[in-house]
Each structure stands twice: as structure tokens, then as C-alpha cells.
Enzyme design. Sequence first.
Site, PDB file in Angstrom:
ATOM      1  N   CYS A 258       0.852  -1.191   0.000  1.00  0.00           N
ATOM      2  CA  CYS A 258       0.000   0.000   0.000  1.00  0.00           C
ATOM      3  C   CYS A 258       0.886   1.238   0.000  1.00  0.00           C
ATOM      4  CB  CYS A 258      -0.895   0.011   1.226  1.00  0.00           C
ATOM      5  SG  CYS A 258      -1.821  -1.516   1.478  1.00  0.00           S
TER       6      CYS A 258
ATOM      7  N   ARG B  29       2.709   1.172  -7.434  1.00  0.00           N
ATOM      8  CA  ARG B  29       2.883   0.121  -6.435  1.00  0.00           C
ATOM      9  C   ARG B  29       1.749  -0.906  -6.472  1.00  0.00           C
ATOM     10  NH1 ARG B  29       6.365   1.569  -1.979  1.00  0.00           N
ATOM     11  NH2 ARG B  29       5.085   0.276  -0.616  1.00  0.00           N
TER      12      ARG B  29
ATOM     13  N   TRP C  28      -3.877  -1.902  -1.035  1.00  0.00           N
ATOM     14  CA  TRP C  28      -3.857  -3.193  -1.711  1.00  0.00           C
ATOM     15  C   TRP C  28      -4.462  -4.174  -0.733  1.00  0.00           C
ATOM     16  CZ3 TRP C  28      -1.704  -8.105  -1.139  1.00  0.00           C
ATOM     17  CH2 TRP C  28      -1.608  -8.888  -2.290  1.00  0.00           C
TER      18      TRP C  28
ATOM     19  N   ASN D 151       0.114   0.440   6.602  1.00  0.00           N
ATOM     20  CA  ASN D 151       0.602  -0.663   5.784  1.00  0.00           C
ATOM     21  C   ASN D 151       1.038  -1.774   6.722  1.00  0.00           C
ATOM     22  OD1 ASN D 151       0.293   0.958   3.569  1.00  0.00           O
ATOM     23  ND2 ASN D 151       2.478   1.288   3.220  1.00  0.00           N
ATOM     24  N   GLY D 152       0.782  -3.021   6.347  1.00  0.00           N
ATOM     25  CA  GLY D 152       1.194  -4.131   7.186  1.00  0.00           C
ATOM     26  C   GLY D 152       0.002  -4.975   7.588  1.00  0.00           C
TER      27      GLY D 152
ATOM     28  N   GLU E 151      11.684 -16.216 -16.385  1.00  0.00           N
ATOM     29  CA  GLU E 151      11.389 -14.786 -16.337  1.00  0.00           C
ATOM     30  C   GLU E 151      10.479 -14.376 -17.484  1.00  0.00           C
ATOM     31  OE1 GLU E 151      11.530 -10.745 -15.120  1.00  0.00           O
ATOM     32  OE2 GLU E 151      11.669 -12.688 -14.129  1.00  0.00           O
TER      33      GLU E 151
ATOM     34  N   LYS F  34       6.822 -12.629 -16.968  1.00  0.00           N
ATOM     35  CA  LYS F  34       6.435 -11.351 -17.546  1.00  0.00           C
ATOM     36  C   LYS F  34       5.100 -11.476 -18.281  1.00  0.00           C
ATOM     37  CE  LYS F  34       8.403  -9.170 -15.698  1.00  0.00           C
ATOM     38  NZ  LYS F  34       9.376  -9.780 -14.825  1.00  0.00           N
TER      39      LYS F  34
ATOM     40  N   GLU G 186       2.197 -11.939 -15.774  1.00  0.00           N
ATOM     41  CA  GLU G 186       1.996 -10.755 -14.939  1.00  0.00           C
ATOM     42  C   GLU G 186       1.155  -9.696 -15.631  1.00  0.00           C
ATOM     43  OE1 GLU G 186       5.702  -9.916 -11.931  1.00  0.00           O
ATOM     44  OE2 GLU G 186       6.117  -9.708 -14.058  1.00  0.00           O
TER      45      GLU G 186
ATOM     46  N   HIS H 203       8.689 -34.665 -19.429  1.00  0.00           N
ATOM     47  CA  HIS H 203       8.270 -35.276 -18.170  1.00  0.00           C
ATOM     48  C   HIS H 203       6.958 -34.667 -17.674  1.00  0.00           C
ATOM     49  CE1 HIS H 203      11.982 -37.556 -17.796  1.00  0.00           C
ATOM     50  NE2 HIS H 203      12.633 -36.454 -18.149  1.00  0.00           N
TER      51      HIS H 203
ATOM     52  N   LYS I  87       4.000  -3.446  -6.609  1.00  0.00           N
ATOM     53  CA  LYS I  87       5.405  -3.308  -6.970  1.00  0.00           C
ATOM     54  C   LYS I  87       6.323  -3.768  -5.855  1.00  0.00           C
ATOM     55  CE  LYS I  87       8.861  -2.074  -9.528  1.00  0.00           C
ATOM     56  NZ  LYS I  87       9.197  -2.905 -10.698  1.00  0.00           N
TER      57      LYS I  87
END
Length: 607
Positions: free
Chosen positions: A2, A27, A74, A100-101, A480, A484, A487, A503, A602
Amino acid sequence: MCGIVGYIGSREAGPILLAALHRLEYRGYDSAGITAENGEGLTTRKVAGRVAELSQYLADRPVRGTAGIAHTRWATHGRPTPGNAHPHVDCTGRIALVHNGIIENAELLRERLVQDGHYCTTETDTEVLTHLIEEADGPLEERVRSALAQVVGTYGLAVVSADDPGKIVVARQGSPVLLGIGAGEYFVASDAAAVIEHTRSVVYLDDGDIAVLTRDGYEIGDRGDGHHARSALALDWDPEAASLGSYPHFMLKEICEQPLTICETLRGRVLLAEGDARLDGLNLDPGDCQRLQRILILGCGTSRHAGLVGRHILAELTGLPVDVEFASEFRHRPSVQLGNTLTIVISQSGETADTLEALRAARAAGSRSVGLVNVVGSTIAREADGGVFLHAGPEIGVASTKAFTSQIAALLLVGVYVGRRRGLSGHRARDVLHELLRVPDHVRRALALERQIEPLAERYASASSALYLGRGINFPVALEGALKLKEISYIHAEGYPAAEMKHGPIALVDESLPVVFVAPTDAVYHKVVANMQEVKARSGQIIAITTEGNTELDRLADHVLHVPAVPPLLSPLVTTIPLQLLAYYIAVQRGCDVDRPRNLAKSVTVE
């Protein structure tokens, strides 16, 4: 995750706080709100949605006051609704806070508060803090101390009260908060991006700190009676670096910045004539390097993928065994002693909660620690025994791009530095460094693939799934690339070692499945080609990333993208570029919010 902002000074707080919230949008968030304090009372406005919607709300129902706090949320506890949005207020409407938290004992506290006559109206854990402060007596900072003494969990918070006007109280435990020091005005933020427009001078709070801001200055204390002198640090960010310029999205801007950002990571650190790297911040002398018996790399998401590349780099250059673990899992393993181990923790923000806790666990087990971070003054930077700053500049797009390549460049420097103190020859080190200095030009050439990738993205934008395959040092690049794509385009994608395809994942291959192979002409190239043949035999659609001049794949793959030839140890720095561009243009084709993908943040500052 947040975003927290606060302001106290002589100007109207509303416009300043709104602009700061806009700077924190990268973020990730799902609701937003603001409280202004004007000496007579508090005015709070909240919405479920974007900061633009909050701005429109305030145009119709403005807030007035020269002190205030604001927040982008968030969701963790409770759905994204106006009621669950911050700031939260107490029963009287005289106290407001942003947080936040996570308050781990919130339900127990809520039960007791309701029994005592408080009205809890939200689904959040945060709301209990307002009522705990409401119950306490004394100046606002003492009331906050009293409340925090009862909670278990993490917090970065800012509090205002109509009963103690002209004051903001800020506290930190496990969630980042900083103070911005202006000319006769002061700021609070969870991220330096929020204050860079107004000041370059910041003070980072440590766990346990409680700060009091007034128009006359600030004081930092703790949960007892202690007071702390804390020096301000100068931010080295250029405000223009956090602006879009002529680009349509921050992600594309940051992809295209990589020739420059890799240069910045290397600047002043390559001693080519000596075949060495200058990394004074590592705080490792030759004896320390010689005593090492193992290297452990910890990270999450993209940073862990950089660490998997680093495993190959460091093993080759230092001769040491190198392990890579999920930071989120490492801290919960049965503890083992890590004497003569160098633990490298990787985090773009330097505030990733799981990585920070893993760092603390490794240090408690006796390991030396090094942080690879992009934010000077971040918690990991301050708690590690040494470190390397990436100097990649602010990364605004939620999906990391330029930080990934800067992390790999930094790991190459660490490999040379430690390797030279463990017997790596000067000739070998000079070869690596010479080629590393050429990488920015190679990346620039790889970026020219953009013209080929745009029509490719249009063809595959409707895919429901994709498979990314690579071997050796380019297997992490496949991971990666898949990350991407999922995401930012919301297409299901998986990265696998190419040999592992048979496999299990080969069952997915049919004429509708795009399969991306990372296949530069290295020692395992022919093995990867054999895996391509297996996909081709099952009518899969092959997109191949290979080396310039290699025409062998033209008949096998449906699409071939050529990247400049570089030594195998450096190849991920160029093979990742077309995968970043492919994910970006597919997301654009699908109409996705590229810079702010759904459900993501973020900086992940909760566990």
C-alpha cells in the site's frame, strides 16, 4: 504494498497528497482515501478505485487543511470497498490513520473492543488501531505508543487527531516509512517517489521508531522514552526519471532504458586493466573471500530468477557451490548454521518482506550477508553486512525489467570480485569484464527486434497458455519470460528446463500452443534443438530466440528472433530483451493495464 503519504506545512495538504498518491500508483492498489486536519476537525474522503476517482470526488467535495494523510490500499483483510479503504477513523471521528502491514492479533483485539462498546464497521485489521488509540490518554504520540504496545504484527502508519492538531505521528515495525524534510514543511511516505517532487532530503525510519512531525520540525523516538538522532540522506533520483516522457507506458520506457541502466550499474566499478571489480560496499576483504565455502542466494519473483542466473555466474567465477532458494520458504526451514557462507539477498525495492526476513534468518545462522538493491537507504541496504546498489533509477512499472538486467550485471561484478580473491586469473576476469562493457550496445541492438515482435504479439495475443523453455544459464530466462507474460497479459505461462518438457508439459503441446525456446548457440544448443523437434512433431507453434548468424532454426521454428552473439555467461542480458518486449506487446494487444496489472503490487511489504 500500500502507499502512505502525509504532509504538514503552510500549504493546502489536499493537492500535495493527491499528487503524491499519483506517484505511488505504480505500487498497485484497489482503493484510495485522504484525511485533512484543519485545526477544527478532520475531513475524510474515500473511494474504491483509482486515485483519479478520488480526485474527482474531491473536486465535488473538497477537503481543507494544511496537514493530512492519504493512502492507496492493496487489499489483504477485506474487499476493496469505500468502507475498507483508508484512512480509518475511530468512533468519535476525531482520530484518523493510514496503515501498511498486518495486525496479526486483530480479531482478538476486535472482540475485546466490541465488548467495551466500540463500533467496528469494517472488515480490516487496521481499524482496531484507531480504537486502541481512542482508548488511550495524553498527547497523540503517547496514545499511539499505548496502542502499539497491544498489537502483534507489522505496520507503517501515520496518525492525525483533531484533539492534538498540527501534528502527525508516524511509526514503523516491519513496513517501510520515511520522512521528507522540506523548507518549513514535512512529508511522510512509504516510498521516496511520493516526495521527490518536493524534497531530496529524507530520513528512513527503523523498526521500533515513532516520529512526531509538526510545522516546526520532527523528533524520532521509540516505543519507550528514548530519542534518536537520525541523519537525513540525499536522494539521487532525478524527478524526470519517474516520468513517462514520450513513452506510452513505463514498462516500455524501462525496457528501452536498459542500455543506460546497465551502464549505470557498471559505472566506476570495472577495473579493466587490473581484471578486477571495485565493490568497496561489499565489505569483503581477501581473507573473507578465501574463507568462504558456499554462496546462498535468496530472492522472490524476478529477483530470484536473477539469482538463478547468478548461480551459474558465481559458480564459474568463484569455484564455490552456489544455492538459490525462495526467500519466502528459506526463513521457515529448520535452521542450519551458515558459517563461512556468503548470503546474497536480491530485492529491487530493498523492502520485500519475505526477503528481509530471510536476510535476518541467514544472519542469525552465522552467515555474512550482501544486499543487491536499487534503493539507497532501504531496509535491506541498512541491515546487510555489505551491498551493491544497482543505480538503475526508479522502476515504476510493476513488472520488473531493467532491475532484472542490472541485478545480473551486479552479480557478474560480484563474481569477478570474489573470484579474483579466490584464484580467478586476471586474464579470465579481463575477458569477462571486456565483454560486459560491450553488453549495453548488444542490448541496444536487441531492442531493435521491437519491429518484428509487434506483429508476432498480434498473432499470439489470443493464446490461452504458453510454454517457455531453456537450458543451463538460459533456463532462468525462460522462467522470467513466462513470469512477464502472465503478470501483465494474464495469459497462463510456465517456464521449464527444456529437457523437463517430456516429463509432463509435453501433454499440453498442440497446434494452438505457443512454445518459446531460448536457444543461443552455446554448449547446450543442440540439446535444445532436439527438444524443439519434439514440439514440432506435435504441431506446437515455436518461437525461437537464438544468436545472430544462426540460420539452422529457420526451417524448424515458426518464428526466429536473433540476438547479438555474446559469451554464454552473459547471454541472459540479451536473450531476456525480446521476451520482455513480447510480453509487453501482447499485453497491449489485449488491452491490459500494462503498468498496473491486476492484483499485483510493486513492492511486496507483507508476507
